[in-house]
Design an enzyme around this catalytic site. Sequence first.
Site, PDB file in Angstrom:
ATOM      1  NE  ARG A   1     -59.887  48.976 -46.886  1.00 29.93           N
ATOM      2  CZ  ARG A   1     -59.386  49.563 -47.958  1.00 29.93           C
ATOM      3  NH1 ARG A   1     -59.041  50.834 -47.902  1.00 29.93           N
ATOM      4  NH2 ARG A   1     -59.225  48.899 -49.079  1.00 29.93           N
TER       5      ARG A   1
ATOM      6  N   PRO B   1     -50.604  54.682 -48.535  1.00 30.65           N
ATOM      7  CG  PRO B   1     -49.214  53.092 -49.474  1.00 30.65           C
ATOM      8  CD  PRO B   1     -50.005  53.370 -48.244  1.00 30.65           C
ATOM      9  CD  GLU B   2     -55.978  57.185 -48.656  1.00 29.68           C
ATOM     10  OE1 GLU B   2     -56.895  57.781 -49.262  1.00 29.68           O
ATOM     11  OE2 GLU B   2     -56.045  56.918 -47.446  1.00 29.68           O
TER      12      GLU B   2
END
Length: 268
Positions: free
Chosen positions: A254, A2-3
């Site tokens: 990340r 999700p962005e």
Amino acid sequence: MPEGDTVLQTAGRLHTALADRTLTRCDLRVPRFATADLTGRKVLDVVPRGKHLLTRVEGGLTLHSHLRMDGAWRVYAIGERWRGGPAHQIRAILGNAEHTAVGYRLPVLELLRTQDEEKAVGHLGPDLLGPGWDSDTALRNLLADPGRPLGEALLDQRNLAGIGNVYQAELCFLARATPWLPIGDLPAPTAARLVTTARQLLEANRDRPVRTTTAPARRGPGRTPKERLWVYGRAGRPCLRCGTPVRTADLDGRPAYWCPRCQSGPTP
């Protein structure tokens, strides 16, 4: 993942299914709001703010949610089987006479007064897909800490809202800089072009079912339509521009991806 583009599409689906309809079911499966009941209230609208979702209902209330890494909202017709995940992953259920919206694995779910929405999203920088997009402010925000690594600056939603790890990797590649390059080391034209490119990429993908950052007209020999991203998720595979194996390393917890030939700057 999700962005900003994914959140915009999710907001559109939720708005279509819920807006202007009265809730007949409400189940918020988080301890703080487990007893809250929105049934009998009409949903006014569902709007995205960066990577946040704001579902506004009658009575001056807003259900604020955030998808983060793997959260999702799914919309089902009445009687349709729910397929978004096991029941223990459900965090919210909003239903009316025609549809049921189910929120899975939502790490952020809170009910607040609509007038207090800024407490949840007021810290965000300019929204790349929002009506109030301001490229000058976004650029100033990014350059405010010139020693900060480029990848971290792009991911900081206080600078500009909507970029996640996929777009971070792709934007660094298109800027020909590693994610660890201090953002102040970017030439001024490159930094300005980076902000413009970020907006263009998210705009291009706002209605696409599959995110794409590579330009079909520039695809090289042997490149397939499935190769839609320049470097993200391509560790060990050939760079689509030069053929050098793409590398990956940690960036503030990340995975970051880069081509050691096409991108200049420090690496771990």
